[in-house]
Design a protein around this motif. Sequence first.
Motif, PDB file in Angstrom:
ATOM      1  N   ALA A 257       0.751  -1.418  -0.110  1.00 60.71           N
ATOM      2  CA  ALA A 257      -0.151   0.133  -0.036  1.00 60.71           C
ATOM      3  C   ALA A 257       0.881   1.225  -0.193  1.00 60.71           C
ATOM      4  CB  ALA A 257      -0.889   0.100   1.095  1.00 60.71           C
ATOM      5  N   LYS A 258       0.359   2.258  -0.876  1.00 63.17           N
ATOM      6  CA  LYS A 258       1.355   3.499  -0.960  1.00 63.17           C
ATOM      7  C   LYS A 258       1.050   4.381   0.434  1.00 63.17           C
ATOM      8  CE  LYS A 258       1.855   2.270  -5.306  1.00 63.17           C
ATOM      9  NZ  LYS A 258       0.943   1.135  -5.318  1.00 63.17           N
ATOM     10  N   ASN A 259      -0.172   4.190   0.964  1.00 63.43           N
ATOM     11  CA  ASN A 259      -0.256   5.086   2.433  1.00 63.43           C
ATOM     12  C   ASN A 259      -0.441   4.018   3.153  1.00 63.43           C
ATOM     13  OD1 ASN A 259      -0.184   7.525   0.644  1.00 63.43           O
ATOM     14  ND2 ASN A 259      -2.557   7.704   0.690  1.00 63.43           N
ATOM     15  N   LYS A 260       0.511   3.824   4.175  1.00 60.30           N
ATOM     16  CA  LYS A 260       0.759   2.819   5.105  1.00 60.30           C
ATOM     17  C   LYS A 260      -0.351   3.452   6.386  1.00 60.30           C
ATOM     18  CE  LYS A 260       4.104   1.124   2.943  1.00 60.30           C
ATOM     19  NZ  LYS A 260       4.216   1.936   1.794  1.00 60.30           N
TER      20      LYS A 260
ATOM     21  N   LEU B 179       8.957   0.817  -0.631  1.00 60.35           N
ATOM     22  CA  LEU B 179       8.582   2.157  -0.642  1.00 60.35           C
ATOM     23  C   LEU B 179       8.537   2.779  -2.126  1.00 60.35           C
ATOM     24  CD1 LEU B 179      11.000   3.770   2.306  1.00 60.35           C
ATOM     25  CD2 LEU B 179       8.683   3.620   2.279  1.00 60.35           C
ATOM     26  N   ALA B 180       7.405   2.817  -2.608  1.00 60.98           N
ATOM     27  CA  ALA B 180       7.198   3.247  -4.035  1.00 60.98           C
ATOM     28  C   ALA B 180       7.088   4.618  -4.302  1.00 60.98           C
ATOM     29  CB  ALA B 180       5.860   2.542  -4.737  1.00 60.98           C
ATOM     30  N   LEU B 181       8.139   5.318  -3.887  1.00 57.26           N
ATOM     31  CA  LEU B 181       8.400   6.739  -3.844  1.00 57.26           C
ATOM     32  C   LEU B 181       8.100   7.676  -5.301  1.00 57.26           C
ATOM     33  CD1 LEU B 181      10.760   7.265  -0.832  1.00 57.26           C
ATOM     34  CD2 LEU B 181       8.557   7.350  -0.863  1.00 57.26           C
TER      35      LEU B 181
ATOM     36  N   LEU C  85       8.314   5.793   8.779  1.00 60.00           N
ATOM     37  CA  LEU C  85       8.218   4.188   8.205  1.00 60.00           C
ATOM     38  C   LEU C  85       9.520   3.652   8.124  1.00 60.00           C
ATOM     39  CD1 LEU C  85       6.569   2.046   7.355  1.00 60.00           C
ATOM     40  CD2 LEU C  85       6.585   2.932   5.065  1.00 60.00           C
ATOM     41  N   VAL C  86      10.256   4.438   7.610  1.00 62.35           N
ATOM     42  CA  VAL C  86      11.544   3.666   7.409  1.00 62.35           C
ATOM     43  C   VAL C  86      12.302   3.566   8.508  1.00 62.35           C
ATOM     44  CG1 VAL C  86      13.856   3.676   6.110  1.00 62.35           C
ATOM     45  CG2 VAL C  86      11.881   4.403   5.203  1.00 62.35           C
ATOM     46  N   ASN C  87      12.541   4.472   9.540  1.00 64.30           N
ATOM     47  CA  ASN C  87      12.788   4.615  10.801  1.00 64.30           C
ATOM     48  C   ASN C  87      12.411   3.184  11.664  1.00 64.30           C
ATOM     49  OD1 ASN C  87      14.912   6.529  10.712  1.00 64.30           O
ATOM     50  ND2 ASN C  87      13.292   8.178  11.082  1.00 64.30           N
TER      51      ASN C  87
ATOM     52  N   CYS D  24      13.862  -3.389   3.803  1.00 59.66           N
ATOM     53  CA  CYS D  24      13.114  -2.447   2.981  1.00 59.66           C
ATOM     54  C   CYS D  24      13.860  -2.069   1.851  1.00 59.66           C
ATOM     55  CB  CYS D  24      12.828  -1.311   4.009  1.00 59.66           C
ATOM     56  SG  CYS D  24      11.907   0.116   3.086  1.00 59.66           S
ATOM     57  N   TYR D  25      13.233  -1.641   0.501  1.00 67.27           N
ATOM     58  CA  TYR D  25      13.952  -1.249  -0.241  1.00 67.27           C
ATOM     59  C   TYR D  25      12.860   0.017  -1.061  1.00 67.27           C
ATOM     60  CZ  TYR D  25      11.087  -3.936  -4.221  1.00 67.27           C
ATOM     61  OH  TYR D  25      10.411  -4.426  -5.084  1.00 67.27           O
ATOM     62  N   ALA D  26      13.515   1.005  -2.089  1.00 70.50           N
ATOM     63  CA  ALA D  26      12.751   1.898  -2.456  1.00 70.50           C
ATOM     64  C   ALA D  26      12.614   1.828  -3.983  1.00 70.50           C
ATOM     65  CB  ALA D  26      13.230   3.151  -1.715  1.00 70.50           C
ATOM     66  N   GLU D  27      11.715   2.396  -4.565  1.00 69.09           N
ATOM     67  CA  GLU D  27      11.684   2.619  -6.237  1.00 69.09           C
ATOM     68  C   GLU D  27      11.579   4.031  -6.497  1.00 69.09           C
ATOM     69  OE1 GLU D  27       8.009   0.503  -7.064  1.00 69.09           O
ATOM     70  OE2 GLU D  27       8.951  -1.218  -7.162  1.00 69.09           O
ATOM     71  N   LEU D  28      12.622   4.514  -7.415  1.00 66.55           N
ATOM     72  CA  LEU D  28      12.422   5.746  -8.031  1.00 66.55           C
ATOM     73  C   LEU D  28      12.440   5.524  -9.403  1.00 66.55           C
ATOM     74  CD1 LEU D  28      15.187   7.379  -5.972  1.00 66.55           C
ATOM     75  CD2 LEU D  28      12.640   7.747  -5.481  1.00 66.55           C
TER      76      LEU D  28
END
Length: 657
Positions: A290-293, A315-317, A341-343, A352-356
Motif C-alpha cells: 500500500a502506498k499509504n501505510k 517504498l514506491a516513492l 516508516l523507514v525508521n 526495506c527497499y525503495a523505487e524511484l
Amino acid sequence: MGLGEKISVYLVQQGIWDMPLESMPLAAAYLKATALADDRIRDAFDIKIINYRGGTTLTKMANEIFEDGPPDILACSVTGWNFRTFGSLVETFKQLNPDGWAVFGGTHVTNQATRTFGMFPQVDVIVNGEGELVFRDLLARYLDRGSVHALGDIQGISYRDGGDTIATTEPRDRIQNLDIIPSPALSGALELTRPDGSFRYDVALMETNRGCPYKCAFCYWGGAVGQRVRAFSRQRLREELELYASLKVHTICLCDANFGLLPIDEEFVDDVIEIRNRTGYPKALESSWAKNKSKVFYSIVRKMKDAGLRSSFTLALQTLNPEALALMNRKNMKVNQWEDLVNWLNAEELECYAELIWGAPGETVESFLDGYDRLSHYVSRIAVYPILLLPNTDYSEKKDQYGIVSVRGDHDDFEYVLAHNTMTMADNQRMQRFLFWSRVLADAAVFRHTFTGLRTLGGIRQSQVLRNMDEWILRTDDEAAAPLREAVTIGVEAPGSAIDYLYREPEAKRLLRRWWSESIRPLLPAEYTRVLDDIFEYDLLTQPVYRQDSNELPDGCTLIRIGEDDHAVRSGVTFAHDVLSILSRLRAGKEPDLRPLEVSFDLYYRLGVEQFTTTTNSEEIVHFMGCTKSDFFSSIKLADEPIDGSYSTLLRDSNCG
C-alpha cells in the motif's frame, strides 16, 4: 472442424524475462477458467494455454503453435514487450486460417484500437478492460456462428464493423463480485506441476483484490486506476494457499496494487502464517505494498516479522522532488511521509527497499540525485527505473504539454523518454550509466551492507559509490572488468548479465576487492578503515552461493540437506569486529561499538539463485543471501518442528558434501 471435433482456442501469453523457470500465465488462466465454467463452452471448446518465456523467438512460436494446424481462435495477452511479436503471429495465423478469430487483450491495447488495428489489420477484436466475461461472451458468439463483424451487443470491445470502420462498444462494468471468476488453480484450468510433480513456475502469482484508488500520471495498473478496490473472498484465497503449500511453493507474489490497505489483507496474512506454521510453506510473501501505510500495514508487518515470514517492504516513492510529485498526481499522498516508516522498519530490522523513476517531467539531474542520496540515508536498496510512456496514462496524453521527446523500444513497444522541458538528451544519456549501476549494486543488493557503512562512517554518499565504480571499471586494466564494461554499454535495460557475473564468478569477487582497495579505501577516514574493510568483506561473503556447472559449491561452503531441500553452509566465518552488531546499530541510528572484537559464526544459504539473477529479479535474489543460523532457521520454519534454536541433530545427520 470435423464432425464431433471441439472448437480449438489457443490462449497465448509470454513473460518478459528469459529465465530457466516459467512465469505463471495467470491472465490467460483466468480467461480459460471463466470460459470453462459455462457448460455450453466447456462441451464445445478445447482451450489450451500456450506460455512462453521472454527469450522465445517469433519463429519458434509460429512453428510450435501451428505445427498441427492453426486453431479456430487465437487469443493473445498483449503487453508492451510482446505487442509486435503477437501482431506478427496473428499475421501468420490469418494466412493459415483466414476465417479464424484473432483476439487481443491487455492494458497495452485497451482503448488503443485505432493504432492497433492500423499496425495489425489481421486482428479482429480488442478487449478493452477486464477480459474474463467479455472473452466468455465472444466464445458464445462464435459457438452461435456469429460474425466477427457484428459484435455490437458485446460490451467492452473494439472490432471492425465491416470494411475499415472501427466500432467500439460501451465499456463493461468492472466485476464487483470477483469470486464469479473461478480460481485457475483450484478449477484445474492452470497446469501447476511438472511431470515429476514439482511446482513448475518461478513463483505462485495470486490476486487478493483488484483496483487502485490512486491515479498516478505514469500508471495504468490493470486498467483499474482511480477505482474502488474489490476483493476475492477469504475462503477462496485460503484454498489456493493450501494448494500451493502442498506443492511446496517457496514464494507467493501478489498482483495487487496496494496490499496492506484493507483489513481483509491482514486476514490473508493470518492465513499465510497459519498454513506456513503447519506445512512449512510458503516461506516468502512479496507484493506491491500500500502506498499509504495504515494501522493494518503496521500490524501485518509485525505479524510477518514475528512469524519469520520474509518479504521486501517497498517504498514506491518514484521521486522526492515536489514539482515532479505534483505533475505525477502524487503531491498529497501520504507515501511522501516516508521517513518515520523507514525508521520503524530499520528499528525492527526488517528488509526495506525503495523505487524511484528517473526522468519524470519536472525532474532534473540535480534534484534526482539529491533525492536519491536523501533516500539512501534510510534505504540502501533503491531500484531506479527509466520513465516510460504507457498507453492510457496522463503522461502519454500530455506529451506535448511536457515537451516530451520519446522513442519506441528496439524490441518492445514502450515509449522511452529521451528529453522533456526539464531534462535534456545529454542529461538523460549521462544518467543511464548511473541507473545501470544502481540496478546492479543497489537494487540487486550487491552492496546492501557496504552502502550503510560508507555513508555513516566513511562520509561517502551512495551516488558517489555508484559513480566511483563506473569510473573505475572504465579505466582499470583488469581483464575481469571486461564483462561489466560490455554490460553497461547495453544500458539499464539489461543489468542481469552484470548481476549474474558479480554473483557467479570468483574472478568478480577478486575484482570487487581490487576496486575497494584501489578506489574506495584511500577515501576512508583512517580510524574507520578496518571496520569498513570487515563490513565490505561481510557483504561479499553473504552474497548468494552458486552451484557451478559440475554442481560443486565454492571453496569454504558445504552442502547440507534440511528437510527435503539442499542448502549451503559456510562455517567459522571470522571478523576482527562485531559486524552484525555494528550494522544493526548503524541502521537503527544508534552509536555502535567499533572497538576490535573477534567474532566467528556460520552463514547459511538457500541454493538456486541462478534461476533469478539474469532476470534482475531482486525480490527473489534477496531470499538467497547468506544469514546467521538463527535467522536462517527462523525463515525456513520446517513444518511440525518448533523453532527453538536446537538443530544440532538435524545438521549432524544431514547429507554433507
